[in-house]
Scaffold this active site. Sequence first.
Site: not given
Length: 200
Positions: A54, A56, A85, A88
């Site tokens: 991701h 992040e 999310c 994360c």
Amino acid sequence: MALLTAETFRLQFNNKRRLRRPYYPRKALLCYQLTPQNGSTPTRGYFENKKKCHAEICFINEIKSMGLDETQCYQVTCYLTWSPCSSCAWELVDFIKAHDHLNLGIFASRLYYHWCKPQQKGLRLLCGSQVPVEVMGFPEFADCWENFVDHEKPLSFNPYKMLEELDKNSRAIKRRLERIKIPGVRAQGRYMDILCDAEV
């Protein structure tokens, strides 16, 4: 530093509740600005979700690789197309706890699966761990547009009108986030009790 195209910004930071045709995927983008407390030039960059990473997490790995001076404080501002999310959120909290010389602020254009309990818990976790999460308004959209977008090519749209529309749409999203921050508050006319295990 690589810059976003104006069209990418217009499409991906679009915070309308419903898209019009032709439909397109709303990607996860993260634009960050790292500002040293000593007044040095800020460092900027952006990431998008990769197949197994991701945005992040890419951001966390990038900051770790910089070898920052831990005796100096840094302000880090992130503009995201989607709020983090739940997974994360935990990673960001652990990262900030281990790097207390960083002050991280997160601004999101849209809320990711905001009706799902795991995502709500992730947002509350961040806010309770000195990682403020807010919804982007006009100042944040304007700053992101100014510093992360390539302005060399002619535009097919009015950027000021776009920023005003983003700000207008953000008001309902801000109210939604404020309700999420307080457990048990009614959202969209019903209790936020929907279980959701979905992850991207």
